[in-house]
Design an enzyme around this catalytic site. Structure first.
Site, PDB file in Angstrom:
ATOM      1  N   TYR A 285       0.814  -1.217   0.000  1.00  0.00           N
ATOM      2  CA  TYR A 285       0.000   0.000   0.000  1.00  0.00           C
ATOM      3  C   TYR A 285       0.847   1.267   0.000  1.00  0.00           C
ATOM      4  O   TYR A 285       0.606   2.178  -0.813  1.00  0.00           O
ATOM      5  CB  TYR A 285      -0.967  -0.022   1.185  1.00  0.00           C
ATOM      6  CG  TYR A 285      -2.107   0.948   1.024  1.00  0.00           C
ATOM      7  CD1 TYR A 285      -3.170   0.661   0.176  1.00  0.00           C
ATOM      8  CD2 TYR A 285      -2.109   2.157   1.696  1.00  0.00           C
ATOM      9  CE1 TYR A 285      -4.214   1.554   0.007  1.00  0.00           C
ATOM     10  CE2 TYR A 285      -3.150   3.055   1.540  1.00  0.00           C
ATOM     11  CZ  TYR A 285      -4.194   2.748   0.698  1.00  0.00           C
ATOM     12  OH  TYR A 285      -5.220   3.643   0.531  1.00  0.00           O
ATOM     13  N   GLU A 292       2.072   6.253  -7.250  1.00  0.00           N
ATOM     14  CA  GLU A 292       1.082   7.216  -7.728  1.00  0.00           C
ATOM     15  C   GLU A 292       1.597   8.647  -7.579  1.00  0.00           C
ATOM     16  O   GLU A 292       1.396   9.493  -8.462  1.00  0.00           O
ATOM     17  CB  GLU A 292      -0.227   7.045  -6.954  1.00  0.00           C
ATOM     18  CG  GLU A 292      -0.922   5.724  -7.207  1.00  0.00           C
ATOM     19  CD  GLU A 292      -2.143   5.537  -6.324  1.00  0.00           C
ATOM     20  OE1 GLU A 292      -2.732   6.561  -5.915  1.00  0.00           O
ATOM     21  OE2 GLU A 292      -2.514   4.376  -6.029  1.00  0.00           O
TER      22      GLU A 292
END
Length: 361
Positions: A285, A292
């Protein structure tokens, strides 16, 4: 050679339907416990009052009992539960009137007949009340339809992300393809999966699943913003290596999340899958959020140069809302979203994999 067999200390108590025997032996090994002709035969090796030795005893019950005792061993003792054939209160445990020396009442579990009757009555009332409550709850006529929908949704998503993961793995590590064509080979399937993921927000909104709404919104809209707005609108970004890492981290996470939820719909819990579901996200995660963020940082100069998505407002000052400025604000929101979801996932992991709390008696 082992010494002569000895009798352990045995404590007993009863209820109307059950007999409880507590054998004071620790580290019990090779227990042999049978009931034949209403006589319980016990033989085991363990550590008792006479040290580590073989201990044995026999008890002929006062009235008939079921021939299959239930045993549960702990490090300090061995517990035996015997079912009576008829529900009644015995005046003593053994057929012989004189109590054996090794046998004593278990005062931790001892109840008088009146107390036991009260306990039995309370259990029956609790059972009746539970049945009344369950009968008042309206049955959902669409229960099976909802369950079928959730199973199909999670199955389709699992197959989609499995295709993405296998395709990327084979192309890179077996066929030796480069990072740079990831978007052109994977984007269609990723578009499909991430568009379908909008249903997770709807499922949470209408109460079809118990997942909280905010983490679902943060994850789905965060991913779709990167996929559709950043990568989908800029051809210059589609050939960058960061695309590979974004898609790869997303797909690995979902390989365990969707099958876990799919099996949960039919009441199946596979412990290795549960552990993976609530553990794999710990490295993936943050890495996905970092990938991103890198993607957004790399896109800012391109948006600045092209002016794409920048909005000029009709006003005397001729103010223009620059999209790169929006992306800078979004970067802050991205890390806040990662924190929110990380906290949510950590609580879930603690609830599913943390130590079980013992109920106080």
């Amino acid at each position: 050679m082992a010494g002569p067999s000895l009798r352990p200390h045995v404590h007993w108590a009863q209820r109307h339907r059950e007999l409880f025997l507590r054998v004071d032996l620790s580290d019990v090994r090779n227990p042999d416990i049978t009931i034949t002709d209403n006589v319980l035969h016990f033989r085991a090796q363990g550590h008792g009052a006479k040290g580590d030795n073989i201990y044995e005893f026999e008890i002929e019950f006062l009235e008939p009992v079921e021939p299959k005792p239930v045993c549960r061993m702990t490090q300090r003792q061995l517990n035996i539960t015997v079912q009576k054939k008829e529900s009644n209160w015995w005046e003593r445990l053994t057929k012989q009137e004189k109590r054996p020396l090794f046998l004593a009442p278990d005062f931790d579990r001892w109840l008088d007949e009146s107390d036991a009757e009260m306990e039995l009555k309370e259990k029956e009332e609790e059972k009746i009340n539970k049945m009344k409550i369950e009968s008042r709850v309206p049955k959902d006529p669409f229960k099976h339809l909802k369950k079928g929908y959730l199973i199909m949704y999670n199955l389709v998503q699992f197959l989609g992300f499995s295709w993405i993961f296998v395709n990327m793995t084979v192309r890179l590590f077996i066929l030796g393809k480069s990072f740079y064509d990831t978007f052109h080979t994977i984007s269609d399937m990723m578009y499909f999966c991430q568009t379908l993921a909008l249903m997770e927000i709807m499922n949470s909104l209408i109460g079809l699943v118990r997942s909280p709404l905010i983490p679902s919104v943060v994850q789905v809209f965060g991913r779709n913003f990167v996929l559709f707005v950043i990568l989908g609108s800029l051809e210059e970004m589609q050939s960058k290596p960061v695309v590979f890492f974004i898609f790869y981290f997303w797909s690995i996470t979902e390989l365990f999340r969707y099958p876990y939820y799919m099996l949960s719909c039919i009441g199946i819990e596979w412990k290795p899958l549960t552990w993976l579901r609530y553990t794999v996200w710990i490295p993936l995660y943050p890495l996905g959020g970092l990938a991103e963020a890198v993607c957004i940082v790399q896109s800012i100069p391109i948006f600045s140069e092209t002016g794409k998505f920048s909005l000029g407002l009709p006003n005397p000052l001729n103010v223009t809302i620059q999209f790169p400025f929006v992306l800078q604000i979004y970067l802050i929101a991205l890390f806040l979203g990662v924190f929110v979801n990380f906290r949510h996932l950590y609580k879930q992991r603690k609830r599913h994999l943390g130590p079980k709390k013992r109920k106080m008696k």
